[in-house]
Design an enzyme around this catalytic site. Sequence first.
Site, mmCIF file in Angstrom:
data_model
loop_
_atom_site.group_PDB
_atom_site.id
_atom_site.type_symbol
_atom_site.label_atom_id
_atom_site.label_comp_id
_atom_site.label_asym_id
_atom_site.label_seq_id
_atom_site.Cartn_x
_atom_site.Cartn_y
_atom_site.Cartn_z
ATOM 1 N N SER B 77 1.151 -1.279 0.031
ATOM 2 C CA SER B 77 -0.670 -0.096 0.025
ATOM 3 C C SER B 77 0.978 1.285 -0.220
ATOM 4 O O SER B 77 0.040 2.239 -0.533
ATOM 5 C CB SER B 77 -0.954 0.556 0.837
ATOM 6 O OG SER B 77 -0.182 0.595 2.274
ATOM 7 N N HIS B 116 0.728 4.657 7.191
ATOM 8 C CA HIS B 116 0.183 5.403 6.219
ATOM 9 C C HIS B 116 0.517 6.540 5.975
ATOM 10 O O HIS B 116 1.057 7.113 7.220
ATOM 11 C CB HIS B 116 -1.867 5.818 5.294
ATOM 12 C CG HIS B 116 -2.014 4.286 4.294
ATOM 13 N ND1 HIS B 116 -3.257 3.846 4.653
ATOM 14 C CD2 HIS B 116 -1.123 3.925 4.149
ATOM 15 C CE1 HIS B 116 -3.360 2.772 3.913
ATOM 16 N NE2 HIS B 116 -2.217 2.869 3.589
ATOM 17 N N ASP B 160 -8.046 7.923 3.399
ATOM 18 C CA ASP B 160 -8.156 6.581 4.124
ATOM 19 C C ASP B 160 -10.144 7.086 4.444
ATOM 20 O O ASP B 160 -10.476 5.667 4.862
ATOM 21 C CB ASP B 160 -7.557 6.769 5.238
ATOM 22 C CG ASP B 160 -5.892 5.974 4.441
ATOM 23 O OD1 ASP B 160 -6.968 5.374 3.486
ATOM 24 O OD2 ASP B 160 -5.374 5.985 5.523
#
Lengths: 167, 219
Positions: B77, B116, B160
């Site tokens: 990711s 992230h 997100d």
Amino acid sequence: MHSFGYRANALLTFAVTLLALICAMSSLSDNLNSPSPSSHVKVLNINWFQKSTQGNDEVSMTMNISANLQSLFTWNTKQVFVFLAAEYETPQNSLNQVSLWDGIIPSKEHAKFWIHTTNKYRFTDQGSNLQGKEFNLTLHWHVMPKTGKMFADKIVMSGFSLPVEYR
Amino acid sequence: MQRSWCNSKKKKSTIERTMGLIGETTVVDSIKSIQFRQAFSQAVTLGIIVASALIIWKTLMCITGSQSPIVVVLSESMEPAFQRGDILFLHMSKDPIRVGEIVVFDVEGRDIPIVHRVIKVHERQDTGEVDVLTKGPDYIVMRTSRDTPNLHGDHNLHDDRRGGLYAPGQLWIQQHHILGRAVGFLPYVGWATIIMTDKPIVKYILIGALGLFVIISKD
């Protein structure tokens, strides 16, 4: 003392130590680089400006971003992550940072760029404080090394403001 | 065990040579004590290995202030910044989270923490608490200014929250969700962990072999 196992072990230990040392040195060598990047951003148009159903102000705008980040690249640089963020203060929040656009620069040849774009991520306030708001546009970059420590820095460009009326 | 028996036999002969004048019973006693000592020192060596690993881990926890100072990237990711098998060094300082930083955070109802990038920060005037919004992959690689048509119009990408990564009803990531921010990076090393997690048999074989090695080896 001189079995195959011992020699293999010694060789492996030496190889791993050497590799770790080289990694550490290449990471440290990044400190010798003193970059001199430059950037310029122009807001061309406010496409729309409204209050969402949740009561948060939201803006869409078109910008012209140009930058020269070539001096950031060293031999230990895997890529540079660059992004533009709007930064402002509101009565509720001492700092709001909203990322508007970002990109990855894979090599030095591509580090001098020019782009015409609308904001890639939503420029939404936490509340409704954006009317007539003055804000800074800051170009941030994070240098991703091939190995070792990551670097980050920014250029702040001030003197931008949003319209007083929704449109 | 076969080998260690041989070793002790060899020892026996040297002992007999050096202590030739001492009676038979004392020789047997000394052999017994040597075997006990050997086993004891092996146990101590094993203990030291385990303890030093623990010490290093705990020291790192103290220095970085993060409860897991080193994490292995498990997913794609964050490509192309981090690939599967890379190791990240985390740091948890008092400095507030800022936009652009790569944070590792927990989401309720998910076992594995997520790595992230932060795209939005709102810091409270009174309490100094931060509300943070993150987004997934770094995606678009920019190549020359001629590629701008591809980038143009590529807006409103999913964060997100809209991507449904957060717990239902959760709008922001806050300080208590965050395990640390990534400060350093080492490629490939994490593959050992991934292989051992994916194929536990490898782990057992490795631990077994190490244990056997410690038992068998003389020093």
